[in-house]
Design a protein around this motif. Structure first.
Motif, PDB file in Angstrom:
ATOM      1  N   SER A 115      56.587 -17.792  17.867  1.00 46.09           N
ATOM      2  CA  SER A 115      57.948 -18.071  18.351  1.00 46.09           C
ATOM      3  C   SER A 115      57.910 -18.791  19.696  1.00 46.09           C
ATOM      4  N   ASN A 116      56.970 -18.372  20.559  1.00 49.21           N
ATOM      5  CA  ASN A 116      56.848 -19.053  21.855  1.00 49.21           C
ATOM      6  C   ASN A 116      56.438 -20.510  21.677  1.00 49.21           C
ATOM      7  N   SER A 117      55.506 -20.752  20.726  1.00 46.00           N
ATOM      8  CA  SER A 117      55.106 -22.155  20.468  1.00 46.00           C
ATOM      9  C   SER A 117      56.307 -22.953  19.970  1.00 46.00           C
ATOM     10  N   ILE A 118      57.103 -22.338  19.094  1.00 49.10           N
ATOM     11  CA  ILE A 118      58.268 -23.058  18.547  1.00 49.10           C
ATOM     12  C   ILE A 118      59.279 -23.320  19.673  1.00 49.10           C
ATOM     13  N   ARG A 119      59.508 -22.291  20.505  1.00 43.46           N
ATOM     14  CA  ARG A 119      60.466 -22.460  21.614  1.00 43.46           C
ATOM     15  C   ARG A 119      60.090 -23.663  22.477  1.00 43.46           C
ATOM     16  N   ASN A 120      58.797 -23.833  22.747  1.00 42.80           N
ATOM     17  CA  ASN A 120      58.355 -24.942  23.603  1.00 42.80           C
ATOM     18  C   ASN A 120      58.627 -26.306  22.987  1.00 42.80           C
ATOM     19  N   HIS A 121      58.878 -26.329  21.659  1.00 43.39           N
ATOM     20  CA  HIS A 121      59.110 -27.613  20.982  1.00 43.39           C
ATOM     21  C   HIS A 121      60.451 -27.647  20.261  1.00 43.39           C
ATOM     22  N   LEU A 122      61.277 -26.633  20.545  1.00 46.57           N
ATOM     23  CA  LEU A 122      62.556 -26.538  19.831  1.00 46.57           C
ATOM     24  C   LEU A 122      63.480 -27.698  20.223  1.00 46.57           C
ATOM     25  N   SER A 132      57.262 -13.640   7.492  1.00 51.83           N
ATOM     26  CA  SER A 132      56.333 -12.510   7.678  1.00 51.83           C
ATOM     27  C   SER A 132      57.085 -11.196   7.533  1.00 51.83           C
ATOM     28  N   THR A 133      56.457 -10.238   6.851  1.00 53.97           N
ATOM     29  CA  THR A 133      57.083  -8.932   6.658  1.00 53.97           C
ATOM     30  C   THR A 133      57.151  -8.195   7.992  1.00 53.97           C
ATOM     31  N   THR A 134      58.311  -7.610   8.292  1.00 51.56           N
ATOM     32  CA  THR A 134      58.444  -6.925   9.573  1.00 51.56           C
ATOM     33  C   THR A 134      59.602  -5.928   9.542  1.00 51.56           C
ATOM     34  N   TYR A 135      59.793  -5.190  10.619  1.00 53.12           N
ATOM     35  CA  TYR A 135      60.859  -4.174  10.650  1.00 53.12           C
ATOM     36  C   TYR A 135      62.222  -4.825  10.896  1.00 53.12           C
ATOM     37  N   PRO A 136      63.306  -4.152  10.471  1.00 56.80           N
ATOM     38  CA  PRO A 136      64.642  -4.735  10.649  1.00 56.80           C
ATOM     39  C   PRO A 136      64.952  -4.926  12.130  1.00 56.80           C
ATOM     40  N   GLY A 137      65.437  -6.095  12.455  1.00 57.11           N
ATOM     41  CA  GLY A 137      65.793  -6.388  13.847  1.00 57.11           C
ATOM     42  C   GLY A 137      64.831  -7.370  14.496  1.00 57.11           C
ATOM     43  N   THR A 138      63.698  -7.649  13.871  1.00 59.72           N
ATOM     44  CA  THR A 138      62.714  -8.549  14.507  1.00 59.72           C
ATOM     45  C   THR A 138      63.310  -9.949  14.706  1.00 59.72           C
ATOM     46  N   THR A 139      63.978 -10.464  13.670  1.00 58.84           N
ATOM     47  CA  THR A 139      64.483 -11.843  13.758  1.00 58.84           C
ATOM     48  C   THR A 139      65.535 -11.948  14.880  1.00 58.84           C
ATOM     49  N   ARG A 140      66.466 -10.964  14.895  1.00 61.25           N
ATOM     50  CA  ARG A 140      67.569 -11.046  15.874  1.00 61.25           C
ATOM     51  C   ARG A 140      67.124 -10.602  17.273  1.00 61.25           C
ATOM     52  N   ILE A 143      62.879 -12.667  17.965  1.00 63.70           N
ATOM     53  CA  ILE A 143      62.716 -14.133  17.891  1.00 63.70           C
ATOM     54  C   ILE A 143      63.895 -14.863  18.547  1.00 63.70           C
ATOM     55  N   LEU A 144      65.105 -14.411  18.224  1.00 59.23           N
ATOM     56  CA  LEU A 144      66.294 -15.120  18.735  1.00 59.23           C
ATOM     57  C   LEU A 144      66.278 -15.266  20.267  1.00 59.23           C
ATOM     58  N   PRO A 145      66.044 -14.167  21.030  1.00 59.74           N
ATOM     59  CA  PRO A 145      66.020 -14.328  22.496  1.00 59.74           C
ATOM     60  C   PRO A 145      64.933 -15.303  22.961  1.00 59.74           C
ATOM     61  N   ILE A 146      63.792 -15.307  22.274  1.00 66.68           N
ATOM     62  CA  ILE A 146      62.724 -16.242  22.683  1.00 66.68           C
ATOM     63  C   ILE A 146      63.218 -17.679  22.488  1.00 66.68           C
ATOM     64  N   LEU A 147      63.814 -17.933  21.304  1.00 62.44           N
ATOM     65  CA  LEU A 147      64.228 -19.314  20.991  1.00 62.44           C
ATOM     66  C   LEU A 147      65.395 -19.771  21.874  1.00 62.44           C
ATOM     67  N   LEU A 152      69.263 -23.607  24.196  1.00 64.70           N
ATOM     68  CA  LEU A 152      69.881 -23.990  22.915  1.00 64.70           C
ATOM     69  C   LEU A 152      70.475 -22.754  22.253  1.00 64.70           C
ATOM     70  N   LYS A 153      71.563 -22.945  21.496  1.00 65.32           N
ATOM     71  CA  LYS A 153      72.278 -21.807  20.897  1.00 65.32           C
ATOM     72  C   LYS A 153      72.157 -21.815  19.373  1.00 65.32           C
ATOM     73  N   GLU A 154      71.919 -20.602  18.843  1.00 65.95           N
ATOM     74  CA  GLU A 154      71.845 -20.459  17.380  1.00 65.95           C
ATOM     75  C   GLU A 154      73.215 -20.762  16.788  1.00 65.95           C
ATOM     76  N   ALA A 155      73.237 -21.364  15.627  1.00 65.08           N
ATOM     77  CA  ALA A 155      74.433 -21.727  14.851  1.00 65.08           C
ATOM     78  C   ALA A 155      75.079 -23.025  15.325  1.00 65.08           C
ATOM     79  N   ALA A 156      74.895 -23.362  16.617  1.00 65.88           N
ATOM     80  CA  ALA A 156      75.440 -24.633  17.090  1.00 65.88           C
ATOM     81  C   ALA A 156      74.313 -25.662  17.170  1.00 65.88           C
ATOM     82  N   ASP A 157      73.211 -25.273  17.847  1.00 72.85           N
ATOM     83  CA  ASP A 157      72.114 -26.226  18.080  1.00 72.85           C
ATOM     84  C   ASP A 157      70.986 -26.089  17.050  1.00 72.85           C
TER      85      ASP A 157
END
Ligand SMILES: NC(=O)c1ccc[n+]([C@@H]2O[C@H](COP(=O)([O-])OP(=O)(O)OC[C@H]3O[C@@H](n4cnc5c(N)ncnc54)[C@H](O)[C@@H]3O)[C@@H](O)[C@H]2O)c1
Length: 436
Positions: A115-122, A132-140, A143-147, A152-157
């Protein structure tokens, strides 16, 4: 035009560039499938040796042949270690490992690093999907705060969603495109984009109301398996006490046309998913003050199976007047399941370790594994021969590879402990073949 509209148009025209991050058992088949279906695909992996092999058209995954890799490269797959290629992609699919740490707690460090690598190139207009399989809440929550750190804002950018991978290595009946895909986005735009994307390569896409729902769907699938396998393993141990054949019991029970689904006992759980994924859920649930009793008990029961196999081996040898500390034992099959090369978490390795601890001289034979150098076990594969088989006091079948030639093994081994019912499935029954 909005970022959403631009991206959905690119996806619909198959002009969206896809980048798969992590080219393992999950990522490589996905990258190949998108390339076959006409998308330009960057296959990004931090392991340079893997990227180099792919560039030469060499596969390192069981279900993927060199021919498949060459065909995908000839189409539009571009393997790369260059992290800046992330910014060239319109869609980024994350398929990095999610193992457990030593204390059996989730290790999401690979997801965070990716996620950090993606953030640097987002950049604006990108869709990011975690597989990747993970516990509920990982994406939100992770990952979301890192990105969003870069502003940039999710849903708009950009757009972010979760879609669990359901691939079953070695399973020829259900190829990638035939396994329905579940999708849950952080925003409704992310869900719609991800659904459109996967619809281009998979026959059926099922959307759910949130990323958390999609995350827990995968955990229910594997919790269902760990609990049912734990149950049938316990049942096998109970049946043995009653001197009843558990395999015959399952065969007869499954004739009921409703309300029963057969699971089979075995020497223990292995692989990257079933022993691991439910523990992601139980760990997160504990953080919220809830104890998952079923999962914990099933995990414990399954973890006990290698000990049970070693104990039964000792008892079987005693019945033949042999002490385990003087016995020569051949373990047949060391991978965690049949017809694959994968040794991850294989119970056969625990069984070998336990038998050695008891003082036995242990050898193994596995057509997929020329040598073992893992968990302090260093051994070379033993070729099965008629004369060789006669030297062993006990042969334990731990993995029922199709490549084993069961008839000569049954004919020449003195005593066999079959933990998979492989000999009976091959039409061989004999008093010297004892089943789990
Ligand atoms: N293997 C399966 O059968 C299966 C099935 C369903 C789901 N899953 C899940 O899919 C995920 C991936 O599993 P897998 O079996 O493919 O793992 P794997 O170990 O086979 O492959 C992971 C790949 O990711 C690469 N990698 C690690 N960190 C990276 C980074 N920061 N950037 C780029 N590449 C990186 C590794 O070098 C490796 O090639 C896990 O969460 C797993 O639970 C696996």
């Amino acid at each position: 035009m909005s970022n959403y509209k631009k991206l959905i148009t690119l996806i619909n025209r198959k002009q969206a560039k896809v980048c798969v991050v992590g080219l393992g058992y999950v990522g490589l088949p996905i990258a190949i499938e998108f390339a076959y279906k006409g998308f330009f695909v960057y296959g990004f992996d931090t392991k340079e040796s893997r990227v180099q092999r792919l560039k030469k058209g060499i596969s390192y995954i069981d279900d993927i042949s060199d021919k498949d890799v060459k065909k995908a490269i000839g189409k539009k797959l571009y393997p790369t270690c260059c992290v800046s290629d992330l910014s060239k992609a319109d869609v980024i699919i994350i398929c990095v490992p999610t193992p457990l740490r030593k204390r059996k707690v989730p290790n999401i460090s690979y997801i965070i690093k990716a996620s950090n690598s993606i953030r640097n190139h987002l950049r604006k207009g990108q869709l990011i999907v975690l597989e990747s399989t993970t516990y509920p809440g990982t994406t939100r929550d992770v990952i979301l705060p890192i990105l969003q750190k870069g502003g940039l804002k999710e849903a708009a950018d950009f757009f972010l969603s979760f879609s669990p991978e359901r691939i079953d290595p070695g399973n020829k009946k259900y190829p990638f495109a035939k396994i329905p895909k579940v999708v849950g986005g952080i925003s409704k735009e992310a869900t719609a984009l991800t659904k459109t994307l996967y619809s281009k390569v998979i026959d059926k896409v099922v959307t759910v109301s949130s990323a958390e729902t999609a995350e827990i769907v995968k955990l229910l699938e594997n919790t269902f398996r760990i609990v049912n396998i734990g149950l049938i393993n316990e049942f096998a141990m109970v049946c043995n006490k009653f001197r009843i054949d558990v395999w015959e019991v399952v065969k007869a029970t499954k004739t009921k046309p409703f309300g029963f689904m057969p699971f089979y006992p075995g020497p223990g759980l292995g692989g990257h998913c079933i022993p691991t994924d439910p523990l992601y859920l139980s760990w997160k649930a504990r953080k919220l003050g809830f104890k998952t009793k079923m999962i914990d008990l099933a995990a414990k029961t399954n973890l006990f199976m290698p000990y049970y196999v070693a104990q039964r081996a000792e008892e079987l040898l005693q019945l033949k007047g042999r002490d385990i500390d003087k016995a020569r034992i051949l373990v047949l099959g060391v991978t965690y399941k049949k017809d694959v090369k994968d040794l991850r978490e294989s119970p056969a390795l625990d069984i070998i370790g336990l038998l050695k601890d008891k003082g036995s001289r242990v050898s193994y034979s596995d057509p997929y594994i020329p040598y073992l150098d893992i968990n302090s076990i260093c051994m070379k594969n033993t070729k099965i021969t008629q004369a060789g088989l006669k030297k062993y006091d006990l042969v334990i079948l731990t993995t029922d590879h199709k490549k084993f030639n069961y008839k000569p093994i049954a004919k020449n081994a003195k005593l066999i402990f079959d933990t998979r019912n492989a000999f009976e499935k091959a039409g061989i029954k004999s008093a010297h073949i004892i089943k789990l």
